[in-house]
Design a protein around this motif. Structure first.
Motif: not given
Length: 147
Positions: A89-118
């Motif tokens: 998912m991180r790779t997909i976000v890096n490929d398609y999210a061009n806005n740096p703020t949107v990219r940071r928010v999406l990557l943060g959401a991926i990281f947070a959800s992964t940490a909680v699920l783990l």
């Protein structure tokens, strides 16, 4: 003749520091191979060996989680699969999210959800007790000793 610049080629200077993309790429290949073994082993034990899918119930899961081998197997499966998926998912976000703020928010959401699920998944695997102390007899499975 038209020349197309290389995508995101940067400034042309070599980058310093850890190459996270390289290690992410290596992780995806290595974890993919290990996940194939873990997933097909999991499917074989749960669906093919024994009585098949009709045998999967609370007692079957409780029996598996009483064995340290299966605890480690399921923990490896959980961690490798979640991190593998999050890295994808991180790779997909890096490929398609061009806005740096949107990219940071999406990557943060991926990281947070992964940490909680783990955290939650690991907690379930290691704290699972089919016969909790001080439980009423009508709530306990039939294989638990009656208090």
């Amino acid at each position: 003749m038209t020349t197309i610049d290389a995508p995101r080629s940067g400034s042309g200077r070599p980058r310093r520091g850890i190459n996270w993309e390289k290690y992410g790429w290596i992780y995806m290949r290595a974890s993919g191979v290990v996940l194939l073994v873990l997933i097909f082993g999991h499917l074989f034990v749960n669906l093919v060996a024994g009585e098949g899918v009709k045998a999967i119930d609370f007692a079957f899961v409780a029996g598996k989680l009483a064995d340290p081998f299966w605890i480690i197997w399921d923990t490896l499966l959980l961690w490798l699969a979640l991190i593998h998926g999050a890295n994808g998912m991180r790779t997909i976000v890096n490929d398609y999210a061009n806005n740096p703020t949107v990219r940071r928010v999406l990557l943060g959401a991926i990281f947070a959800s992964t940490a909680v699920l783990l955290l939650l998944g690991t907690l379930v695997i290691y704290t699972f007790d089919p016969c909790p102390a001080n439980a009423t007899a009508d709530l306990l499975p039939s294989f638990c000793p009656v208090p």
